[in-house]
Design a protein around this motif. Structure first.
Motif, PDB file in Angstrom:
ATOM      1  N   ALA A 144      25.561 -42.940  88.107  1.00 41.27           N
ATOM      2  CA  ALA A 144      26.172 -44.270  88.100  1.00 41.27           C
ATOM      3  C   ALA A 144      26.436 -44.740  86.674  1.00 41.27           C
ATOM      4  CB  ALA A 144      25.273 -45.252  88.844  1.00 41.27           C
ATOM      5  N   VAL A 145      25.501 -44.500  85.771  1.00 44.94           N
ATOM      6  CA  VAL A 145      25.691 -44.891  84.368  1.00 44.94           C
ATOM      7  C   VAL A 145      26.834 -44.086  83.748  1.00 44.94           C
ATOM      8  CG1 VAL A 145      24.612 -44.915  82.085  1.00 44.94           C
ATOM      9  CG2 VAL A 145      23.325 -45.666  84.099  1.00 44.94           C
ATOM     10  N   PRO A 171      14.047 -46.474  89.425  1.00 43.87           N
ATOM     11  CA  PRO A 171      15.363 -45.911  89.110  1.00 43.87           C
ATOM     12  C   PRO A 171      16.285 -46.909  88.428  1.00 43.87           C
ATOM     13  CG  PRO A 171      14.690 -45.218  91.287  1.00 43.87           C
ATOM     14  CD  PRO A 171      13.703 -46.247  90.857  1.00 43.87           C
ATOM     15  N   SER A 172      16.204 -48.198  88.788  1.00 46.94           N
ATOM     16  CA  SER A 172      17.055 -49.188  88.125  1.00 46.94           C
ATOM     17  C   SER A 172      16.619 -49.408  86.676  1.00 46.94           C
ATOM     18  CB  SER A 172      17.035 -50.498  88.900  1.00 46.94           C
ATOM     19  OG  SER A 172      15.756 -51.095  88.846  1.00 46.94           O
ATOM     20  N   LEU A 173      15.325 -49.382  86.395  1.00 46.32           N
ATOM     21  CA  LEU A 173      14.865 -49.479  85.003  1.00 46.32           C
ATOM     22  C   LEU A 173      15.314 -48.262  84.208  1.00 46.32           C
ATOM     23  CD1 LEU A 173      11.244 -50.885  85.471  1.00 46.32           C
ATOM     24  CD2 LEU A 173      13.296 -52.124  84.760  1.00 46.32           C
ATOM     25  N   PHE A 174      15.284 -47.114  84.878  1.00 46.07           N
ATOM     26  CA  PHE A 174      15.809 -45.918  84.226  1.00 46.07           C
ATOM     27  C   PHE A 174      17.290 -46.087  83.903  1.00 46.07           C
ATOM     28  CE2 PHE A 174      17.746 -41.629  84.739  1.00 46.07           C
ATOM     29  CZ  PHE A 174      17.160 -41.008  83.646  1.00 46.07           C
ATOM     30  N   ALA A 175      18.046 -46.704  84.823  1.00 49.95           N
ATOM     31  CA  ALA A 175      19.455 -46.983  84.555  1.00 49.95           C
ATOM     32  C   ALA A 175      19.621 -47.982  83.413  1.00 49.95           C
ATOM     33  CB  ALA A 175      20.122 -47.508  85.829  1.00 49.95           C
ATOM     34  N   CYS A 176      18.691 -48.937  83.289  1.00 49.35           N
ATOM     35  CA  CYS A 176      18.742 -49.888  82.161  1.00 49.35           C
ATOM     36  C   CYS A 176      18.652 -49.155  80.824  1.00 49.35           C
ATOM     37  CB  CYS A 176      17.604 -50.901  82.276  1.00 49.35           C
ATOM     38  SG  CYS A 176      17.778 -52.090  83.606  1.00 49.35           S
ATOM     39  N   VAL A 177      17.680 -48.282  80.725  1.00 46.29           N
ATOM     40  CA  VAL A 177      17.475 -47.546  79.477  1.00 46.29           C
ATOM     41  C   VAL A 177      18.686 -46.660  79.188  1.00 46.29           C
ATOM     42  CG1 VAL A 177      16.025 -45.847  78.310  1.00 46.29           C
ATOM     43  CG2 VAL A 177      14.976 -47.639  79.729  1.00 46.29           C
ATOM     44  N   VAL A 203      19.794 -58.649  74.261  1.00 43.38           N
ATOM     45  CA  VAL A 203      19.866 -59.628  75.350  1.00 43.38           C
ATOM     46  C   VAL A 203      20.274 -58.941  76.655  1.00 43.38           C
ATOM     47  CG1 VAL A 203      21.078 -61.686  76.181  1.00 43.38           C
ATOM     48  CG2 VAL A 203      20.312 -61.554  73.807  1.00 43.38           C
ATOM     49  N   PHE A 204      21.214 -57.996  76.556  1.00 43.77           N
ATOM     50  CA  PHE A 204      21.629 -57.253  77.747  1.00 43.77           C
ATOM     51  C   PHE A 204      20.456 -56.504  78.372  1.00 43.77           C
ATOM     52  CE2 PHE A 204      22.774 -53.017  79.319  1.00 43.77           C
ATOM     53  CZ  PHE A 204      23.502 -53.369  80.440  1.00 43.77           C
ATOM     54  N   PHE A 205      19.638 -55.902  77.531  1.00 44.59           N
ATOM     55  CA  PHE A 205      18.495 -55.146  78.056  1.00 44.59           C
ATOM     56  C   PHE A 205      17.518 -56.068  78.774  1.00 44.59           C
ATOM     57  CE2 PHE A 205      14.227 -53.301  77.546  1.00 44.59           C
ATOM     58  CZ  PHE A 205      14.425 -52.109  78.223  1.00 44.59           C
ATOM     59  N   ILE A 206      17.247 -57.235  78.188  1.00 39.34           N
ATOM     60  CA  ILE A 206      16.328 -58.181  78.830  1.00 39.34           C
ATOM     61  C   ILE A 206      16.891 -58.650  80.162  1.00 39.34           C
ATOM     62  CG2 ILE A 206      15.189 -60.415  78.621  1.00 39.34           C
ATOM     63  CD1 ILE A 206      14.025 -58.238  76.839  1.00 39.34           C
ATOM     64  N   VAL A 207      18.182 -59.031  80.161  1.00 35.41           N
ATOM     65  CA  VAL A 207      18.804 -59.489  81.411  1.00 35.41           C
ATOM     66  C   VAL A 207      18.809 -58.370  82.454  1.00 35.41           C
ATOM     67  CG1 VAL A 207      20.974 -60.274  82.424  1.00 35.41           C
ATOM     68  CG2 VAL A 207      20.202 -61.231  80.257  1.00 35.41           C
ATOM     69  N   ALA A 208      19.095 -57.135  82.029  1.00 37.18           N
ATOM     70  CA  ALA A 208      19.132 -56.027  82.966  1.00 37.18           C
ATOM     71  C   ALA A 208      17.770 -55.771  83.590  1.00 37.18           C
ATOM     72  CB  ALA A 208      19.635 -54.768  82.257  1.00 37.18           C
ATOM     73  N   VAL A 255      30.001 -54.253  83.027  1.00 35.89           N
ATOM     74  CA  VAL A 255      30.224 -53.081  83.872  1.00 35.89           C
ATOM     75  C   VAL A 255      28.941 -52.268  84.014  1.00 35.89           C
ATOM     76  CG1 VAL A 255      31.595 -50.995  84.162  1.00 35.89           C
ATOM     77  CG2 VAL A 255      32.630 -53.042  83.167  1.00 35.89           C
ATOM     78  N   PHE A 256      28.212 -52.129  82.900  1.00 35.33           N
ATOM     79  CA  PHE A 256      26.924 -51.432  82.976  1.00 35.33           C
ATOM     80  C   PHE A 256      25.938 -52.180  83.872  1.00 35.33           C
ATOM     81  CE2 PHE A 256      28.453 -49.244  79.169  1.00 35.33           C
ATOM     82  CZ  PHE A 256      28.000 -47.956  79.412  1.00 35.33           C
ATOM     83  N   LEU A 257      26.049 -53.508  83.894  1.00 34.93           N
ATOM     84  CA  LEU A 257      25.148 -54.295  84.748  1.00 34.93           C
ATOM     85  C   LEU A 257      25.397 -53.986  86.219  1.00 34.93           C
ATOM     86  CD1 LEU A 257      22.921 -56.415  84.552  1.00 34.93           C
ATOM     87  CD2 LEU A 257      24.676 -58.187  84.767  1.00 34.93           C
ATOM     88  N   LEU A 258      26.653 -53.698  86.571  1.00 36.59           N
ATOM     89  CA  LEU A 258      26.939 -53.311  87.956  1.00 36.59           C
ATOM     90  C   LEU A 258      26.236 -52.015  88.338  1.00 36.59           C
ATOM     91  CD1 LEU A 258      30.775 -54.105  88.211  1.00 36.59           C
ATOM     92  CD2 LEU A 258      28.872 -55.375  89.222  1.00 36.59           C
TER      93      LEU A 258
END
Length: 468
Positions: A54-55, A93-99, A129-134, A77-80
């Motif tokens: 997905a990333v 898995p979503s935290l893995f996608a964040c990183v 900020v994006f990482f925190i929000v994600a 788009v990355f947030l999607l």
């Protein structure tokens, strides 16, 4: 030890088997896709591969967007991709996608590209900020997903309990009820189940059913089952009492008291039941206890009805034969009194007539008493049929000879078909049946009337008729 069938030779019904098979297939597919919220989901490989894919797709889209719109819009788009990962596979898995999203955005899109160096401080702040929000969005989305999964699981469990209660309501045989319960508990909780009921002597418990079929418990587990029954409290593994065994036993109880014991066993050394599984087991046990009590009450009601009907028939029979017993007794007493008081006033012919009357009434009384004794033996189950092949004509002839005095005053016509086969029956009892019919016809048919006795073959059946 076992007086009840345990279902060893039984198989699940087609519908139950298909439900279980399709349910197992769905669970296997969910595990393969990583959709299972179980504790070992974090270590399944496919959710992380899916998050990385997905990333990667998002990165490809982001490169195109960056050329036409600008760098800052790519983060949405990355947030999607992160949201999709959280919805499909959960938190880790979503935290893995964040990183991966932060690293990919930094490496491929933030100048200088193809390095992890950030030259512009504004990009560093935006990326942080994006990482925190994600991370926050991942946690919230995964939490909502977990709640949905739990709600669906509870809805399925509730639907299964409702279907089970409807199934129990339609079962009227205790063995079928116990088998259905053992199979339902085992299939829903993925463990071994055994059901124990008090034996007929009331001195202990007997294995009544099990799934997979189970006939034997070791002494430790048997002692735990007895303790559970006697104290109406859980015993065995993971319980506060007699916890040395491998089975956990719970009482099946209603408002009237315990009706049985259910035992469960799971091979895994981990915790036997979770809190949700224990609640589900308690619900299944309560439904089973009520169903067992219902069947027991229905059986008791049927037995009471049969007993009441038997008593009614016995009272009617005694009322009916009281006159038949008094009549020969009155004749015997009157004849004996006449002979004793007025013996010198009767000539030889008259005395012979009185003695013949006395003998006939005594024979009649003896017949009534014999019938009463036979009836008592039949009710007690003491009479066994002595079946053999006999000629029905011979038995009719013997019964007519025996009833010759009874049939005096009636015209008897006998018609026996010449081609009658031999009949398998108890000759003595069947002769008594015919005698009773002859006696009844002679007693209630008008004097001088005709009594027809017919015997003929109708297919594979020989019919004997006594028609007055």
């Amino acid at each position: 030890m076992n007086d009840h069938p345990t279902g060893r030779d039984r198989v699940p019904s087609s519908a139950a088997f298909l439900d279980e098979t399709s349910g197992s297939a769905r669970e296997s597919l969910a595990l393969f896709l990583g959709a299972d919220p179980g504790p070992d989901n974090a270590f399944r490989l496919l959710p992380y591969i899916g998050s990385a894919a997905a990333v990667a797709v998002t990165l490809a889209c982001g490169v195109l967007i960056e050329r036409f719109i600008g760098l800052q819009s790519v983060l949405l788009v990355f947030l999607l991709a992160i949201l999709a990962s959280a919805i499909l596979w959960g938190l880790l898995p979503s935290l893995f996608a964040c990183v991966l999203s932060v690293l990919a955005f930094n490496f491929f899109l933030i100048p200088p590209i193809y390095t992890f160096t950030i030259a512009d401080p504004d990009n560093a702040v935006a990326l942080f900020v994006f990482f925190i929000v994600a991370v926050i969005v991942s946690n919230l989305t995964a939490a909502i997903r977990s709640q949905i999964v739990v709600a669906r699981a509870r809805a399925r469990a509730t639907a299964a309990l409702y279907a089970f209660s409807r199934k129990l309501a339609g079962i009227g045989v205790l063995d079928d009820l116990l088998w259905a319960t053992a199979y339902q508990v085992s299939s829903m909780l993925k463990l071994h189940t055994v059901l124990l009921l008090p034996d007929r002597e009331g001195g202990g418990l007997t294995i009544a059913s099990g799934y997979p079929p189970e006939d034997v418990l070791d002494e430790t587990d048997r002692a735990a089952a007895r303790w559970c029954w006697e104290h109406n409290s859980p015993a065995g593994r993971a319980a506060d009492n007699l916890s040395d065994g491998t089975w956990l036993f719970l009482p099946l109880r209603t408002g009237l008291g315990p009706v049985g014991v259910i035992g469960i066993e799971r091979a895994e050394p981990a915790s036997l039941l979770t809190s949700d599984e224990r609640s589900l087991l308690d619900a299944l046990a309560d439904q089973t206890a009520v169903a067992i009590e219902r069947i027991s009450l229905v059986r008791g009601l049927a037995e009471a009805r049969v007993l009441a009907e038997t008593e009614r028939l016995r009272a009617a029979l005694l009322t009916s034969i009281s006159h038949d017993l008094r009549t020969p007794l009155a004749s015997i007493i009157g004849t004996v009194s006449s002979l004793r008081s007025y013996a010198d006033k009767y000539d030889a012919r008259e005395r012979d007539e009185l003695l013949a009357t006395l003998h006939g009434e005594a024979e009649r009384l003896n017949c009534f008493v014999g019938n009463l004794l036979d009836m008592t033996r039949l009710e007690a189950g003491a009479i066994e049929l002595n079946l053999d092949l006999f000629d029905i004509g011979d038995i009719i002839g013997t019964a007519l000879q025996r009833a010759a005095n009874v049939l005096t005053g009636h015209h008897v016509e006998v018609e026996i078909a010449p081609d009658l086969p031999m009949v398998r029956l108890d000759a003595i009892l069947f002769e008594q049946v015919l005698f009773n019919l002859f006696d009844n016809a002679a007693k209630y048919a008008p004097p001088g009337s005709r009594i027809d006795i017919r015997a003929q073959c109708d297919g594979e059946t020989v019919e004997v008729e006594v028609i007055d």
